[in-house]
Write an enzyme that holds these catalytic residues in place. Structure first.
Site, short mmCIF file in Angstrom:
data_model
loop_
_atom_site.label_atom_id
_atom_site.label_comp_id
_atom_site.label_asym_id
_atom_site.label_seq_id
_atom_site.Cartn_x
_atom_site.Cartn_y
_atom_site.Cartn_z
N LYS A 176 0.89 -1.47 -0.04
CA LYS A 176 0.11 -0.05 0.02
C LYS A 176 1.00 1.23 -0.02
O LYS A 176 1.76 1.46 0.98
CB LYS A 176 -1.19 -0.14 1.33
CG LYS A 176 -1.99 1.17 1.08
CD LYS A 176 -2.74 1.46 2.25
CE LYS A 176 -1.89 2.37 3.21
NZ LYS A 176 -1.67 3.73 2.93
N GLU A 250 10.10 0.25 10.33
CA GLU A 250 10.97 1.24 10.05
C GLU A 250 10.07 2.62 10.52
O GLU A 250 9.37 3.09 9.81
CB GLU A 250 11.33 1.44 8.57
CG GLU A 250 11.94 0.17 7.99
CD GLU A 250 13.49 0.15 8.45
OE1 GLU A 250 14.01 1.25 8.76
OE2 GLU A 250 13.95 -1.00 8.38
N CYS A 284 13.31 10.44 7.30
CA CYS A 284 13.42 10.05 8.48
C CYS A 284 14.56 10.06 9.50
O CYS A 284 14.78 10.09 10.52
CB CYS A 284 13.07 8.48 8.70
SG CYS A 284 14.11 7.44 7.23
N GLU A 384 9.68 14.14 17.04
CA GLU A 384 10.00 14.09 15.56
C GLU A 384 9.10 15.04 15.00
O GLU A 384 7.70 15.11 15.45
CB GLU A 384 9.90 12.73 15.25
CG GLU A 384 10.11 12.77 13.57
CD GLU A 384 9.78 11.69 12.81
OE1 GLU A 384 8.82 10.92 13.04
OE2 GLU A 384 10.80 11.26 12.05
#
Ligand code: NAD
Length: 494
Positions: A176, A250, A284, A384
């Site tokens: 996806k 991840e 990331c 983050e």
């Protein structure tokens, strides 16, 4: 307008649901994108299951699978201009970043093919085997039907990192893509067909949380591989836990970039800016916490503030541009909220902190590169943001830098800058993180593993670890005790 269809069992199909995907730089329509219904998602999993058990896929040896990977790599290169343009329009990537992404995706498939040709799917364990008693093998076999979910920041590369090991391992998948950036994965689907990948081995749909959750729920899915935020990763792990699915995660990061007092300042200043501003801070592994030793801090700070003004802001399709928009209004608002919170919490704004203005930028989601001096208690030191905001903290010495660098729930990446390699290595060894660069940032090697410590993830992509993540290991015990009297342990029941 381009149409992005569902890719199921080697065919492209439409559905009753669709939306228009928009260019983050100017809001223009990029493509009409079809969303899968639950039935489409079930069909995709069924196709993956049928392919997994098909005689053709089961019998295909590793060299033939490597050939397919190499063909995909070649075809990605052949279509590089088209892929670059689409990645720019769909994700707001700047030309240079988009070109690098296409190159990196192609080279990943090529490197993986090389690894696959050398990989031993059967290994006799000399240590465990005993002559006249048994010989013992480890046999690596594909896990089965996988469900893979990717984010929007590196659409083609993320798709490549997921699909590559599916083909290499002999698994099958439903991938996806992120609803924000579905376009280039669809071109990859065309390429896989042309490269001769059997139908159903890779199926590609798009969608958001609802489609993702529905996909993972399918009882035929044995492995879930997810790349995205830690918050969603946590939910996925909970759900996978009840189903006991094999899981790779991840996730997010808040990576530390440590500048020691013997660093080459001009390289470290550019490196620190590159570390957090690449792709407008939407990587990331971005170096979003900067630690600088006190001795050089005043000079470093001054140089950083001066140099950040040289970053080339502009429209993504202009080759001169090095810094473009963030993905959408939602992300723009999230980042601006973090900026406001930091101001309220007493963070010292050194540069930026507002919408980026300029000719042609009015309709895009642009934010100025933003530098804050902060303390470890402040929100942006810990959370983050996924945008162009740097949290800078001066440190007394190496020990304090290491302690603060490790003061994070994340552990994805980081860097150390020093002219003394031994000193840099000493610091690097103490960082709790999956990748550490020394006098470098962001560069990845497809032959080496990438992934996170702590809440940045579970498992690794790329390298041998990335392939093994899609393999089960079977212990095959072959007895050399071929006479009944050589098997006294049977007597335990007689
Ligand atoms: P996200 O977690 O919001 O979404 C990621 C993907 O998950 C999307 O495809 C989304 O549609 C899907 N999704 C969302 N909710 C879901 C649910 N409940 N069930 C199933 N699927 C769901 O992340 P994002 O905003 O797309 O991407 C940014 C995040 O990704 C950042 O945290 C970044 O650090 C992380 N990231 C990590 C890596 C890595 O390799 N560690 C690489 C790229 C991005």
């Amino acid at each position: 307008m381009k149409e992005i269809k569902l890719f199921i069992n080697g065919d492209f199909r439409t559905s009753e649901k669709s939306f228009i995907s928009e260019n983050p730089a100017n809001g223009e329509a990029v493509a009409k994108v079809y969303l899968p219904t639950n039935k489409d998602i079930d069909d995709a999993v069924d196709a993956a299951e049928a392919a997994f058990y098909s005689a053709e896929w089961r019998a295909m040896d590793q060299n033939k699978r490597a050939e397919i990977l190499e063909k995909i790599s070649e075809k990605l290169k052949e279509r590089r201009n088209e892929l670059t343009e689409l990645e720019i329009a769909d994700s707001g990537s700047c030309v240079r970043k988009a070109k690098a992404d296409v190159h990196n995706a192609a080279s990943y498939f090529k490197v993986l093919a090389g690894q696959l040709r050398k990989f031993k799917f059967e290994v006799k364990d000399e240590g465990a085997s005993r002559p006249g008693f048994s010989h013992n093998y480890k046999v690596y076999e594909p896990v089965g039907v996988c469900a893979q979910i990717i984010p929007w920041n590196f659409p083609l590369v993320m798709a490549a990192w997921k699909i590559g090991p599916i083909i290499a391992s002999g698994c099958t998948t439903v991938l996806k893509s992120a609803q924000e950036t579905p376009v280039t994965a669809s071109i990859l689907a065309e390429i896989m067909n042309e490269a001769g990948l059997p139908k159903g081995v890779v199926n590609i749909i798009t969608g958001g949380a609802a489609e993702g959750e529905y996909l993972l729920k399918n009882s035929k899915v044995r492995k879930v591989a997810f790349t995205g935020s830690t918050a969603v990763g946590r939910k996925i792990m909970e759900a996978a836990g009840t189903r006991l699915q094999n899981l790779s995660l991840e996730l997010g990061g808040k990576s530390a970039n440590i500048v020691l007092d013997d660093a080459d300042l001009s390289i470290a200043v550019d490196g620190a800016l590159y570390a957090f501003l690449y792709h407008s801070g939407q990587a990331c592994d971005s170096g979003t916490r900067l630690f600088v030793e006190e001795k050089i801090y005043p000079a470093f700070k001054e140089a950083l503030i001066k140099r950040v003004a040289d970053v080339k802001v502009g429209l993504p399709n202009d080759p001169a541009t090095g810094y473009g928009p963030v993905i959408n209004k939602k992300q723009f608002d999230t980042i601006m909220n973090y900026i406001e919170t930091t101001k309220k919490e007493g963070g010292k704004l050194l540069f930026g902190g507002a919408r980026q203005t300029g000719e042609g930028l009015e309709k895009g989601h642009y934010i100025q590169p933003t530098l804050f001096e902060v303390t470890p208690e402040q929100t942006i030191f810990n959370e983050e943001i996924f945008g162009p905001v740097l949290a800078i903290t001066p440190v007394k010495n190496e020990a304090e830098a290491i302690k603060l660098a490790n003061k994070s729930i994340y552990g994805l990446a980081g860097a150390v800058w020093s002219k003394n390699q031994d000193r840099a290595l000493r610091v690097a060894r103490q960082l709790e993180t999956g990748t550490v660069w020394i006098n470098e940032y962001h560069l990845l090697n497809p032959g080496m593993p990438f992934g996170g410590y702590k809440q940045s993830g579970i498992g690794r992509e790329m390298g041998e670890e990335g392939l093994k993540a899609y393999l089960e290991v079977k212990h095959m015990w072959v007895s050399d005790c071929d006479e009944r009297e050589k098997k006294p342990w049977f007597d335990a029941i007689f």
